[in-house]
Design an enzyme around this catalytic site. Structure first.
Site, mmCIF file in Angstrom:
data_model
loop_
_atom_site.group_PDB
_atom_site.id
_atom_site.type_symbol
_atom_site.label_atom_id
_atom_site.label_comp_id
_atom_site.label_asym_id
_atom_site.label_seq_id
_atom_site.Cartn_x
_atom_site.Cartn_y
_atom_site.Cartn_z
ATOM 1 N N ARG A 1 16.448 -21.350 20.787
ATOM 2 C CA ARG A 1 17.554 -20.766 20.007
ATOM 3 C C ARG A 1 17.336 -20.883 18.499
ATOM 4 N NH1 ARG A 1 20.681 -23.371 24.075
ATOM 5 N NH2 ARG A 1 21.294 -21.830 25.640
ATOM 6 N N LYS B 1 13.765 -10.302 8.023
ATOM 7 C CA LYS B 1 13.759 -9.345 9.143
ATOM 8 C C LYS B 1 12.581 -9.688 10.036
ATOM 9 C CE LYS B 1 15.958 -5.158 7.395
ATOM 10 N NZ LYS B 1 15.746 -3.752 7.027
ATOM 11 N N GLU C 1 4.671 0.213 -1.444
ATOM 12 C CA GLU C 1 5.958 -0.503 -1.443
ATOM 13 C C GLU C 1 6.283 -1.019 -2.853
ATOM 14 O OE1 GLU C 1 8.094 -0.679 1.051
ATOM 15 O OE2 GLU C 1 6.941 -0.369 2.899
ATOM 16 N N LYS D 1 13.243 -7.825 -4.501
ATOM 17 C CA LYS D 1 13.660 -7.917 -3.095
ATOM 18 C C LYS D 1 14.597 -9.108 -2.904
ATOM 19 C CE LYS D 1 12.745 -7.422 1.627
ATOM 20 N NZ LYS D 1 11.882 -7.001 2.691
ATOM 21 N N GLU E 1 21.991 -5.946 5.564
ATOM 22 C CA GLU E 1 21.875 -4.501 5.377
ATOM 23 C C GLU E 1 23.184 -3.757 5.648
ATOM 24 O OE1 GLU E 1 17.981 -2.892 6.411
ATOM 25 O OE2 GLU E 1 18.945 -0.999 6.871
ATOM 26 N N ARG F 1 20.889 -3.197 0.802
ATOM 27 C CA ARG F 1 19.544 -3.423 1.349
ATOM 28 C C ARG F 1 18.944 -2.157 1.946
ATOM 29 N NH1 ARG F 1 17.274 -8.716 4.634
ATOM 30 N NH2 ARG F 1 15.177 -7.894 4.924
ATOM 31 N N ASN G 1 14.876 1.235 2.275
ATOM 32 C CA ASN G 1 14.336 2.187 3.248
ATOM 33 C C ASN G 1 13.924 3.509 2.608
ATOM 34 O OD1 ASN G 1 14.706 0.416 5.393
ATOM 35 N ND2 ASN G 1 16.843 1.042 5.659
ATOM 36 N N HIS H 1 11.188 5.718 3.996
ATOM 37 C CA HIS H 1 10.937 5.275 5.365
ATOM 38 C C HIS H 1 11.479 6.228 6.427
ATOM 39 C CE1 HIS H 1 9.762 1.677 3.270
ATOM 40 N NE2 HIS H 1 9.419 1.077 4.383
ATOM 41 N N HIS I 1 8.635 6.988 8.700
ATOM 42 C CA HIS I 1 8.566 6.667 10.133
ATOM 43 C C HIS I 1 8.178 7.900 10.944
ATOM 44 C CE1 HIS I 1 11.263 2.837 9.890
ATOM 45 N NE2 HIS I 1 9.996 2.589 9.638
ATOM 46 N N HIS J 1 1.174 2.010 7.384
ATOM 47 C CA HIS J 1 2.606 2.073 7.082
ATOM 48 C C HIS J 1 2.835 2.522 5.626
ATOM 49 C CE1 HIS J 1 6.844 1.137 7.081
ATOM 50 N NE2 HIS J 1 6.676 0.331 6.047
HETATM 51 N N1 GLY Z 1 11.569 -3.858 4.585
HETATM 52 C C1 GLY Z 1 12.926 -3.556 4.336
HETATM 53 C C2 GLY Z 1 13.817 -4.740 4.355
HETATM 54 O O1 GLY Z 1 13.350 -5.854 4.413
HETATM 55 O O2 GLY Z 1 15.005 -4.600 4.314
#
Ligand code: GLY
Length: 367
Positions: free
Chosen positions: A121, A143, A185, A227, A237, A241, A245, A248, A252, A265
């Site tokens: 957990r 993430k 990025e 960031k 998010e 946040r 994207n 993206h 994607h 990517h």
């Molecule tokens: N890579 C996008 C984020 O971490 O929110």
């Protein structure tokens, strides 16, 4: 050594950045660990190149460590791999006081983070990213996750690391294509959050392309600062946040149309940023000149800017509809409103997406 703080209260942590930092990685991990037991999840290639250095520093710090190697790249991010790592965690006795470290590119960080978030957990976690993409993006912000046949990162958890250790020296062994992919990025941060940083990148293009260590150090630190601010303000998010994207949604789709193996990517995000800037022109948010500036800047860093002609536009349009940023059937897309500022907008239709893709493929044929 530079240090950037991700201010999340009692879950806050430092991102430590320095050339040669791997030599003191053991000491840094020992500082945050609750016991001396550490499991390092890494990739075969990274471990072959840098494992000895990390291992020496873990030994020096008196840590009891084990290494768990997985294949390179996204192919490691599966539930099957998670399951076998659970078995390895059990076999070597990783308990609630142990720490799991992800050592390698973004994929291994996502995988190791997910194992750390779910094993018993949740156990302590550290990120030691070795690719530019992971250093400026994936390792920061908590993430974690794995892919399913139905899509990338569909299973995961927010699980913040206790520390992020960035040794920019590890970029020396990164293939040039992967380095450029990471720069996409970095350019993204400038476009969505910091016009001055965007201009700085344009001015320092030669130094950045040549991997000049002081220019790379500034780029990594500023990206991490930007960031960290976004994650502090919106960890889960709910709004801000999502700006990360940018590039993206179409990115994607480019990855999907290329079967997740034709483009890196960052390359897909580079194309996505250019096409999403064109969507912003269609919606009257930016001028043609700003979109062209973005295209030229992305291209100047050796990144692709148009959709390859052979990619299937139908697959791409469908892939944008399945994107996680699609809410209630309406596509929400992050679009620039000037250099240094972006917003999430609802007005993008599948027809607009198809138009920018087919126009881009026509451009790709002409260049
Ligand atoms: N890579 C996008 C984020 O971490 O929110």
């Amino acid at each position: 050594m530079a240090s950037v703080r991700v201010a999340l209260g009692d879950r806050g942590y430092s991102i430590k950045i320095g050339r040669g930092l791997l030599h003191s990685a053991g000491r840094e991990l020992a500082r945050v660990a609750r016991s001396s037991r550490v499991a390092v999840i890494s990739q075969r290639r990274v471990w072959r190149l840098w494992g000895e250095r990390l291992a020496a520093s873990l030994d020096q710090a008196g840590l009891m460590w084990s290494a768990h190697l997985v294949p390179d790249g996204e192919s490691a991010k599966t539930l099957g791999r998670v399951r076998s790592l659970y078995a390895e965690m059990a076999a070597v006795g990783i308990d609630r006081s142990s720490l799991i470290a992800g050592f390698g590119g973004g994929a291994v960080g996502d995988l190791a983070g997910f194992v750390a978030a779910t094993w018993l957990r949740g156990v302590d976690f550290a990120q030691i990213p070795t690719t530019l993409l992971a250093q400026v993006d994936a390792s920061v912000g908590g993430k974690t996750g794995v892919n399913l046949p139905a899509g990338k990162n569909l299973v995961g958890a927010f699980w913040q690391p206790r520390v992020v250790l960035i040794d920019s020296g590890t970029l020396a062994t990164l293939p040039a294509r992967d380095y450029r992919s990471g720069l996409a990025e970095v350019i993204k941060y400038g476009i969505i959050l910091d016009a001055q940083f965007y201009d700085w990148m344009k001015n320092e293009r030669e130094a950045l392309v040549a991997q000049d260590s002081s220019a790379v150090g500034v780029a990594v630190r500023r990206s991490c600062e930007l960031k960290a601010d976004v994650v502090r303000a919106d960890e889960r998010e709910a709004g801000l946040r999502a700006l990360l994207n940018y590039g993206h949604t179409i990115g994607h789709a480019v990855e999907a149309a290329g079967g997740y193996c034709r483009t890196r990517h960052g390359e897909a995000v580079a194309i996505g940023m250019v096409l999403e800037a064109r969507l912003a022109v269609m919606l009257g948010l930016i001028s043609q000149a700003v979109a062209e500036d973005i295209r030229q800047t992305v291209a100047a860093f050796g990144l692709p800017v148009e959709v390859p002609r052979l990619f299937d536009a139908d697959v791409m349009v469908a892939a944008t509809g399945l994107d996680k940023k699609s809410k209630g059937g309406r596509l929400h897309c992050v679009l620039p409103v000037s250099i240094g500022r972006a917003e999430t907008r609802a007005g993008v239709t599948p027809e607009m997406i198809r138009r920018v893709i087919t126009e881009s493929q026509a451009n790709a044929g002409q260049r």
